[in-house]
Design a protein around this motif. Structure first.
Motif, PDB file in Angstrom:
ATOM      1  N   ALA A 188      -7.147 -15.902  30.297  1.00  0.00           N
ATOM      2  CA  ALA A 188      -7.670 -16.893  31.256  1.00  0.00           C
ATOM      3  C   ALA A 188      -7.793 -16.291  32.653  1.00  0.00           C
ATOM      4  N   VAL A 201      -6.247 -19.524  24.799  1.00  0.00           N
ATOM      5  CA  VAL A 201      -4.821 -19.188  24.737  1.00  0.00           C
ATOM      6  C   VAL A 201      -4.585 -18.068  25.737  1.00  0.00           C
ATOM      7  N   GLU A 220      -0.656 -15.875  30.829  1.00  0.00           N
ATOM      8  CA  GLU A 220      -0.483 -16.234  32.247  1.00  0.00           C
ATOM      9  C   GLU A 220      -1.768 -16.877  32.766  1.00  0.00           C
ATOM     10  N   ALA A 264      -8.081  -9.828  43.110  1.00  0.00           N
ATOM     11  CA  ALA A 264      -9.340  -9.117  43.425  1.00  0.00           C
ATOM     12  C   ALA A 264      -9.930  -9.515  44.759  1.00  0.00           C
ATOM     13  N   ALA A 288     -13.100 -10.603  46.112  1.00  0.00           N
ATOM     14  CA  ALA A 288     -13.726 -10.094  44.900  1.00  0.00           C
ATOM     15  C   ALA A 288     -15.230 -10.087  45.148  1.00  0.00           C
ATOM     16  N   VAL A 289     -15.695  -8.903  45.499  1.00  0.00           N
ATOM     17  CA  VAL A 289     -17.089  -8.780  45.891  1.00  0.00           C
ATOM     18  C   VAL A 289     -17.914  -8.270  44.709  1.00  0.00           C
ATOM     19  N   GLY A 318      -7.854  -8.390  29.352  1.00  0.00           N
ATOM     20  CA  GLY A 318      -7.711  -7.377  30.405  1.00  0.00           C
ATOM     21  C   GLY A 318      -6.797  -6.251  29.942  1.00  0.00           C
ATOM     22  N   GLY A 338      -3.899  -6.384  28.919  1.00  0.00           N
ATOM     23  CA  GLY A 338      -3.118  -6.758  27.735  1.00  0.00           C
ATOM     24  C   GLY A 338      -3.704  -6.188  26.460  1.00  0.00           C
ATOM     25  N   PRO A 390      -7.943  -3.250  34.838  1.00  0.00           N
ATOM     26  CA  PRO A 390      -7.999  -2.834  33.421  1.00  0.00           C
ATOM     27  C   PRO A 390      -9.155  -1.842  33.224  1.00  0.00           C
ATOM     28  N   GLY A 407     -14.560  -6.937  37.372  1.00  0.00           N
ATOM     29  CA  GLY A 407     -14.526  -8.132  36.522  1.00  0.00           C
ATOM     30  C   GLY A 407     -15.369  -9.272  37.069  1.00  0.00           C
TER      31      GLY A 407
HETATM   32  C1  LIG Z   1      -6.859  -4.757  44.329  1.00  0.00           C
HETATM   33  C2  LIG Z   1      -7.998  -5.140  43.423  1.00  0.00           C
HETATM   34  C3  LIG Z   1      -9.240  -5.425  43.971  1.00  0.00           C
HETATM   35  C4  LIG Z   1     -10.311  -5.767  43.144  1.00  0.00           C
HETATM   36  N1  LIG Z   1     -11.507  -6.060  43.717  1.00  0.00           N
HETATM   37  C5  LIG Z   1     -12.564  -6.428  42.934  1.00  0.00           C
HETATM   38  C6  LIG Z   1     -13.818  -6.755  43.504  1.00  0.00           C
HETATM   39  O1  LIG Z   1     -13.996  -6.702  44.727  1.00  0.00           O
HETATM   40  N2  LIG Z   1     -14.831  -7.116  42.663  1.00  0.00           N
HETATM   41  C7  LIG Z   1     -14.670  -7.182  41.302  1.00  0.00           C
HETATM   42  O2  LIG Z   1     -15.631  -7.508  40.595  1.00  0.00           O
HETATM   43  N3  LIG Z   1     -13.479  -6.873  40.732  1.00  0.00           N
HETATM   44  C8  LIG Z   1     -12.436  -6.486  41.517  1.00  0.00           C
HETATM   45  N4  LIG Z   1     -11.233  -6.147  40.937  1.00  0.00           N
HETATM   46  C9  LIG Z   1     -11.145  -6.061  39.465  1.00  0.00           C
HETATM   47  C10 LIG Z   1     -10.901  -7.413  38.813  1.00  0.00           C
HETATM   48  O3  LIG Z   1      -9.767  -7.998  39.375  1.00  0.00           O
HETATM   49  C11 LIG Z   1     -10.700  -7.205  37.309  1.00  0.00           C
HETATM   50  O4  LIG Z   1     -11.778  -6.492  36.751  1.00  0.00           O
HETATM   51  C12 LIG Z   1     -10.620  -8.570  36.617  1.00  0.00           C
HETATM   52  O5  LIG Z   1      -9.644  -9.369  37.234  1.00  0.00           O
HETATM   53  C13 LIG Z   1     -10.325  -8.433  35.147  1.00  0.00           C
HETATM   54  O6  LIG Z   1     -10.302  -9.734  34.645  1.00  0.00           O
HETATM   55  P1  LIG Z   1      -9.701 -10.064  33.219  1.00  0.00           P
HETATM   56  O7  LIG Z   1      -9.929 -11.521  33.018  1.00  0.00           O
HETATM   57  O8  LIG Z   1     -10.204  -9.091  32.228  1.00  0.00           O
HETATM   58  O9  LIG Z   1      -8.132  -9.735  33.361  1.00  0.00           O
HETATM   59  P2  LIG Z   1      -6.915 -10.586  33.945  1.00  0.00           P
HETATM   60  O10 LIG Z   1      -7.257 -11.285  35.194  1.00  0.00           O
HETATM   61  O11 LIG Z   1      -5.758  -9.658  33.962  1.00  0.00           O
HETATM   62  O12 LIG Z   1      -6.670 -11.696  32.845  1.00  0.00           O
HETATM   63  C14 LIG Z   1      -6.175 -11.361  31.562  1.00  0.00           C
HETATM   64  C15 LIG Z   1      -5.741 -12.621  30.864  1.00  0.00           C
HETATM   65  O13 LIG Z   1      -5.307 -12.276  29.553  1.00  0.00           O
HETATM   66  C16 LIG Z   1      -4.004 -12.793  29.341  1.00  0.00           C
HETATM   67  N5  LIG Z   1      -3.314 -11.959  28.351  1.00  0.00           N
HETATM   68  C17 LIG Z   1      -3.075 -10.628  28.402  1.00  0.00           C
HETATM   69  N6  LIG Z   1      -2.420 -10.242  27.289  1.00  0.00           N
HETATM   70  C18 LIG Z   1      -2.243 -11.361  26.529  1.00  0.00           C
HETATM   71  C19 LIG Z   1      -1.645 -11.639  25.278  1.00  0.00           C
HETATM   72  N7  LIG Z   1      -1.074 -10.659  24.524  1.00  0.00           N
HETATM   73  N8  LIG Z   1      -1.623 -12.918  24.828  1.00  0.00           N
HETATM   74  C20 LIG Z   1      -2.194 -13.921  25.542  1.00  0.00           C
HETATM   75  N9  LIG Z   1      -2.789 -13.713  26.733  1.00  0.00           N
HETATM   76  C21 LIG Z   1      -2.815 -12.453  27.216  1.00  0.00           C
HETATM   77  C22 LIG Z   1      -3.381 -12.786  30.723  1.00  0.00           C
HETATM   78  O14 LIG Z   1      -2.224 -13.598  30.756  1.00  0.00           O
HETATM   79  C23 LIG Z   1      -4.561 -13.312  31.533  1.00  0.00           C
HETATM   80  O15 LIG Z   1      -4.654 -14.714  31.384  1.00  0.00           O
HETATM   81  C24 LIG Z   1     -10.135  -5.819  41.736  1.00  0.00           C
HETATM   82  C25 LIG Z   1      -8.872  -5.572  41.191  1.00  0.00           C
HETATM   83  C26 LIG Z   1      -7.824  -5.234  42.013  1.00  0.00           C
HETATM   84  C27 LIG Z   1      -6.479  -4.971  41.392  1.00  0.00           C
END
Ligand SMILES: Cc1cc2nc3c(=O)[nH]c(=O)nc-3n(C[C@H](O)[C@H](O)[C@H](O)COP(=O)(O)OP(=O)(O)OC[C@H]3O[C@@H](n4cnc5c(N)ncnc54)[C@H](O)[C@@H]3O)c2cc1C
Length: 308
Positions: free
Chosen positions: A8, A29, A32, A42, A44-45, A167, A169, A267, A293
């Motif tokens: 999420a 599901v 977090e 992020a 987040a641009v 991500g 995970g 990730p 992301g």
């Molecule tokens: C400092 C920083 C700056 C950034 N700036 C930018 C930006 O400017 N622009 C941009 O586009 N991106 C930016 N990013 C990147 C962006 O934050 C990530 O690419 C994005 O958040 C990834 O999203 P996600 O949903 O894949 O992962 P996450 O946000 O980590 O979400 C993963 C989800 O999966 C769940 N999960 C994991 N494992 C399990 C499991 N085994 N069972 C159940 N649930 C699980 C977690 O609890 C969470 O809900 C930045 C990142 C950082 C750290």
């Protein structure tokens, strides 16, 4: 179709939204939610930083950009605004600078950099999402119930399809060593006297990248991108914030006082994994978006839907 979306963050929520828009019945599901996800840290641009492969990333980013720009026009509560972006890259040694790889389909031009000590930059427009508004906005649009639980085996989840949006995970869940954490850190500061319609990235020193991303009522300063030990929680590096603030001053940016520092783990994978699992075809992976992301979320979600 009945679909379980695991995760999420911005990728899971956006995937759930697109699947529901296209008539699927979704449940989510996630271990977090909200502030405890990487997505909350992020910038987040909309800028395709540390994500591949280039052709697919350009297409996903273009689709996402169109959607974010529409939200900026039609849904102020989504926390999306369109900024003018400047990317300062190393000066070419000879000849013309190389056109940026990420610029397919975007109007990008050379323009004077709005900072001290850097003559030229690439200028473009960049949608920026404010995670504290954008993530709740996505949640408000999604009808799917969210169950808070750690998933241990994707193949055991219910539904005609299971979409893996976990991500970092996914390193464990999909047993994927090609996915690894890239440490990032931001300082959220008072807006001070900077132009809040402009976001600036300075990539001239790959070991000391700098960016400034204005949000509503605050400013995000970064950054850093370095490999981090898998499994370790992201720890703040205070010296890093001092370096970032020093860079802002050196560029002549009149930034305000630090409110909070945050660290997170991108990730990262050489290529976003968006495919059916070869062993469990009911499982579709959508992870490994690196530093992009928010930049890729909608385009990737639509590609997942096309696979169903
Ligand atoms: C400092 C920083 C700056 C950034 N700036 C930018 C930006 O400017 N622009 C941009 O586009 N991106 C930016 N990013 C990147 C962006 O934050 C990530 O690419 C994005 O958040 C990834 O999203 P996600 O949903 O894949 O992962 P996450 O946000 O980590 O979400 C993963 C989800 O999966 C769940 N999960 C994991 N494992 C399990 C499991 N085994 N069972 C159940 N649930 C699980 C977690 O609890 C969470 O809900 C930045 C990142 C950082 C750290």
């Amino acid at each position: 179709m009945e679909v379980t979306v695991v995760g999420a963050g911005v990728i899971g929520l956006c995937t759930a939204l697109v699947l529901e828009e296209r008539g699927h019945h979704v449940r989510i599901v996630a271990a977090e939610l909200g502030e405890r996800t990487t997505s909350a840290v992020a910038g987040a641009v909309g800028f395709p930083y540390r994500a591949g492969p280039p052709e697919k990333v350009a297409a996903w980013a273009a689709r996402t950009r169109t959607w974010l720009e529409e939200l900026a026009r039609t849904a102020p509560e989504a926390g999306v605004d369109v900024l003018t972006g400047f990317e300062i890259t190393p000066s070419p040694r000879d000849g013309e600078p190389v056109y940026p790889w990420w610029a397919a389909g975007i109007d990008v031009e050379r323009a004077p950099a709005p900072v001290t000590g850097a003559p030229m930059a690439w200028r473009f427009t960049a949608p920026r999402a404010q995670p504290s508004l954008f993530l709740p906005y996505l949640r408000s649009l999604v009808r799917a119930p969210i169950e808070t639980r750690v998933v241990g085996d994707l193949a055991h989840e219910a539904g005609d399809a299971v979409v893996n949006c976990t991500g970092l995970g996914a390193r464990e869940l999909a047993n994927d060593d090609l996915l690894y954490p890239l440490f990032g850190q931001i300082a959220i500061v008072d807006s001070g006297g900077v132009d809040t319609a402009v976001t600036i990235t300075d990539d001239r020193d790959p070991d000391a990248i700098f960016y400034m991303i204005p949000r509503r009522g605050e400013l995000v300063l970064g950054g850093c991108s370095r490999p981090y030990p898998p499994g370790a929680p992201a720890e703040l590096d205070r010296e890093l914030t001092a370096r970032i603030l020093g860079q802002a001053r050196a560029l002549g940016l009149d930034v305000g006082a630090v409110r909070i520092e945050r660290a997170g783990l991108r990730p990262y994978r050489l290529e976003v994994r968006l495919e059916r699992d070869p062993k469990h075809p009911r499982v579709i992976h959508n992870y490994g978006h690196g530093g992009a992301g928010f930049t890729l979320c909608r385009g990737c979600a639509e590609s997942v839907e096309a696979l169903l």
